[in-house]
Design a protein around this motif. Sequence first.
Motif, short mmCIF file in Angstrom:
data_model
loop_
_atom_site.label_atom_id
_atom_site.label_comp_id
_atom_site.label_asym_id
_atom_site.label_seq_id
_atom_site.Cartn_x
_atom_site.Cartn_y
_atom_site.Cartn_z
N THR A 82 0.83 -1.21 0.00
CA THR A 82 0.00 0.00 0.00
C THR A 82 0.86 1.26 0.00
OG1 THR A 82 -1.77 -1.18 1.15
CG2 THR A 82 -1.79 1.22 1.31
N TYR A 83 1.94 1.24 0.75
CA TYR A 83 2.81 2.41 0.81
C TYR A 83 3.25 2.84 -0.59
CZ TYR A 83 6.91 5.32 1.41
OH TYR A 83 7.82 6.34 1.30
N ASP A 84 3.69 1.89 -1.41
CA ASP A 84 4.17 2.21 -2.75
C ASP A 84 3.06 2.80 -3.62
OD1 ASP A 84 6.78 1.17 -2.20
OD2 ASP A 84 5.99 -0.85 -2.52
N THR A 85 1.87 2.25 -3.51
CA THR A 85 0.73 2.75 -4.26
C THR A 85 0.40 4.19 -3.86
OG1 THR A 85 -0.21 0.53 -4.40
CG2 THR A 85 -1.72 2.37 -4.77
N LEU A 86 0.34 4.43 -2.56
CA LEU A 86 -0.03 5.76 -2.07
C LEU A 86 1.05 6.79 -2.38
CD1 LEU A 86 -1.75 4.83 1.30
CD2 LEU A 86 -2.75 5.06 -0.99
N LYS A 87 2.29 6.39 -2.29
CA LYS A 87 3.39 7.31 -2.63
C LYS A 87 3.28 7.71 -4.10
CE LYS A 87 8.37 7.86 -2.55
NZ LYS A 87 9.68 7.24 -2.31
N PHE A 88 3.04 6.72 -4.96
CA PHE A 88 2.89 6.99 -6.39
C PHE A 88 1.74 7.97 -6.66
CE2 PHE A 88 0.70 5.99 -10.38
CZ PHE A 88 1.72 6.21 -11.31
N LEU A 89 0.58 7.70 -6.06
CA LEU A 89 -0.59 8.55 -6.31
C LEU A 89 -0.40 9.97 -5.78
CD1 LEU A 89 -3.48 6.02 -5.60
CD2 LEU A 89 -2.86 7.02 -7.81
N THR A 90 0.15 10.10 -4.58
CA THR A 90 0.33 11.45 -4.01
C THR A 90 1.38 12.24 -4.78
OG1 THR A 90 1.85 10.57 -2.33
CG2 THR A 90 -0.48 10.83 -1.70
N GLN A 91 2.39 11.56 -5.33
CA GLN A 91 3.41 12.27 -6.10
C GLN A 91 2.96 12.57 -7.52
OE1 GLN A 91 6.99 9.89 -5.72
NE2 GLN A 91 7.49 10.79 -3.73
N THR A 92 2.20 11.65 -8.10
CA THR A 92 1.73 11.81 -9.48
C THR A 92 0.57 12.79 -9.59
OG1 THR A 92 2.36 9.52 -9.87
CG2 THR A 92 0.98 10.53 -11.53
N LEU A 93 -0.27 12.81 -8.57
CA LEU A 93 -1.47 13.66 -8.57
C LEU A 93 -1.47 14.58 -7.34
CD1 LEU A 93 -3.93 10.78 -9.51
CD2 LEU A 93 -3.07 12.56 -11.06
N PRO A 94 -0.51 15.50 -7.26
CA PRO A 94 -0.39 16.34 -6.06
C PRO A 94 -1.53 17.33 -5.85
CG PRO A 94 1.11 17.11 -7.75
CD PRO A 94 0.50 15.84 -8.27
N ASP A 95 -2.34 17.54 -6.89
CA ASP A 95 -3.46 18.48 -6.77
C ASP A 95 -4.72 17.84 -6.18
OD1 ASP A 95 -3.63 16.87 -9.07
OD2 ASP A 95 -4.91 18.32 -10.10
N ARG A 96 -4.66 16.54 -5.86
CA ARG A 96 -5.80 15.84 -5.26
C ARG A 96 -5.61 15.74 -3.75
NH1 ARG A 96 -5.50 15.06 -10.41
NH2 ARG A 96 -7.07 13.92 -11.57
N ASN A 97 -6.72 15.75 -3.05
CA ASN A 97 -6.73 15.51 -1.60
C ASN A 97 -7.20 14.07 -1.40
OD1 ASN A 97 -6.00 18.14 -0.54
ND2 ASN A 97 -7.97 18.82 -1.33
N PHE A 98 -6.28 13.19 -1.12
CA PHE A 98 -6.60 11.78 -0.94
C PHE A 98 -6.86 11.45 0.53
CE2 PHE A 98 -3.94 11.40 -4.87
CZ PHE A 98 -4.91 10.86 -5.70
N VAL A 99 -7.76 10.49 0.73
CA VAL A 99 -8.04 9.92 2.05
C VAL A 99 -7.98 8.41 1.90
CG1 VAL A 99 -9.81 9.58 3.82
CG2 VAL A 99 -9.57 11.81 2.73
N TRP A 100 -7.24 7.74 2.77
CA TRP A 100 -7.21 6.28 2.78
C TRP A 100 -8.41 5.78 3.58
CZ3 TRP A 100 -5.46 2.56 0.04
CH2 TRP A 100 -5.44 1.26 0.55
N ILE A 101 -9.17 4.87 2.99
CA ILE A 101 -10.35 4.30 3.64
C ILE A 101 -10.05 2.85 4.00
CG2 ILE A 101 -12.77 3.61 3.31
CD1 ILE A 101 -12.96 5.92 1.24
N MET A 102 -10.34 2.48 5.23
CA MET A 102 -10.18 1.08 5.64
C MET A 102 -11.24 0.71 6.66
SD MET A 102 -6.97 0.76 8.23
CE MET A 102 -5.91 2.15 7.99
N GLY A 103 -11.55 -0.57 6.71
CA GLY A 103 -12.46 -1.06 7.72
C GLY A 103 -11.77 -1.16 9.07
N ALA A 104 -12.54 -1.13 10.11
CA ALA A 104 -11.98 -1.20 11.47
C ALA A 104 -11.19 -2.49 11.69
CB ALA A 104 -13.10 -1.08 12.51
#
Length: 193
Positions: A82-104
């Motif tokens: 997950t870390y690699d995916t999120l790093k890629f998305l936040t660096q590639t799309l810096p104009d988006r406000n991302f939130v990670w969603i997970m179940g409890a």
Amino acid sequence: MKIGLFGGSFNPIHDGHLLVAEQCLQRLGLDAVWFLVSPGNPLKNHDELAPLRDRVEDARALLDHPRIKVTGFEAAHGFRYTYDTLKFLTQTLPDRNFVWIMGADNMVSFHKWDRWREIANMLPMAVYVRPGSSRKAPGSLAATAFARYRLDEDDAPLLATCEPPAWVYLHGIMSGLSSSVIRAQRKDAKIAK
């Protein structure tokens, strides 16, 4: 744009996943939710893992919603964690406000994820209540480690624009559906034939 990222193996996808996505869209004030269908979970047994293509197609069929997108792009990029995916998305799309969603249930074991502290420091997280985990999640190792960054549930609409680490625990409608139970039922049905 405020986008919720909901990752998992979705093996299989079910209405409980849709419920969480719809609740997060509404309660977090998101513009979209992206389902990131993973090639596999390093913490789970892959013996019963359906092919990625099938899981993506099943998710697209169930999640027919104008603000929900389904992708299996992690496999194409060779992302395992997950870390690699999120790093890629936040660096590639810096104009988006991302939130990670997970179940409890995932929050309970979040401390076992690769680079979990870095994930929590990378983007805000929404943790949605799940049957059997409602009491365990808030007292989990990860929740305790990031307790001072927990938002009040009433402030959930602010989460996407918060500087990480930031997280909220969302209570609400719960589904008793479980991918592992569905797989077991399907297996039993095949044996009974």
